[in-house]
Design an enzyme around this catalytic site. Structure first.
Site, short mmCIF file in Angstrom:
data_model
loop_
_atom_site.label_atom_id
_atom_site.label_comp_id
_atom_site.label_asym_id
_atom_site.label_seq_id
_atom_site.Cartn_x
_atom_site.Cartn_y
_atom_site.Cartn_z
N GLU A 23 21.00 -31.47 25.79
CA GLU A 23 21.56 -30.68 26.89
C GLU A 23 22.29 -31.57 27.89
OE1 GLU A 23 18.38 -28.34 28.53
OE2 GLU A 23 17.96 -27.42 26.58
N ILE A 136 20.12 -25.32 33.16
CA ILE A 136 20.07 -25.03 31.73
C ILE A 136 18.62 -24.99 31.27
CG2 ILE A 136 20.77 -25.90 29.46
CD1 ILE A 136 23.06 -27.42 30.94
N CYS A 137 18.32 -24.08 30.34
CA CYS A 137 17.03 -24.01 29.64
C CYS A 137 15.87 -23.78 30.61
CB CYS A 137 16.84 -25.24 28.77
SG CYS A 137 15.51 -25.09 27.57
N LEU A 138 14.97 -24.75 30.78
CA LEU A 138 13.82 -24.59 31.68
C LEU A 138 14.20 -24.85 33.13
CD1 LEU A 138 10.77 -24.04 31.97
CD2 LEU A 138 10.40 -26.49 31.61
N PRO A 140 16.30 -23.52 35.24
CA PRO A 140 16.40 -22.41 36.19
C PRO A 140 15.08 -22.07 36.88
CG PRO A 140 17.65 -21.89 34.23
CD PRO A 140 16.89 -23.15 33.93
#
Length: 147
Positions: A23, A136-138, A140
């Site tokens: 990421e 991104i992903c976790l 937030p």
């Protein structure tokens, strides 16, 4: 026209205890391909935990978030304490479990989690300046705690 300056907030190097490398690298590549400049930042200090990424097991010892993040940033990294909304056009936080362990305590404390103080300050500055903040992903989950 000057290049947009995008702050990329990292917190180590590895999906299970720091920033998720795919990421982070894809974020850096996308920023470059868009013609903008990425400026990488990370907190100074130890990661909340350290994992052996081959076995997935937690290990003893410490890893510094700034030093580990420098692996992803190819050495071009600044302490998060130096990040200022006035110097940036946007910020983005790649995910990985470290975003909820090192940038906040979300993985441990859920919705009652606390956000790393320098990130909390920067997100507040960006929000007040009405500048974009992405996650991104976790990540937030940490951003939600900050806002």
């Amino acid at each position: 026209m000057s290049r947009k300056r995008i702050g990329v907030i990292l917190c180590g190097s590895g999906q299970k205890d720091g920033s998720e490398i795919h990421e982070a690298v894809c974020t850096l590549l996308a920023i470059d391909e868009a013609g903008a400049s990425a400026i990488c930042f990370a907190p100074k200090g130890p990661q909340r935990l350290v994992r052996n990424h081959a076995s997935g097991k937690e290990e003893t010892g410490t890893r510094d978030m700034l030093v580990e993040s420098a692996r992803i940033a190819r050495g071009e990294i600044r302490p998060l304490s130096e990040a200022k909304a006035s110097d940036l056009d946007a910020i983005i936080i790649p995910g990985g479990q470290g975003s909820g362990l090192n940038l906040s305590s979300y993985v441990i404390d859920g919705e009652k989690g606390l956000v790393e103080p320098e990130l909390l300050r920067l997100v507040g500055e960006m929000h007040a300046a009405k500048k974009p903040v992405g996650a991104i992903c976790l990540a937030p989950a940490t951003l939600g705690l900050a806002l």
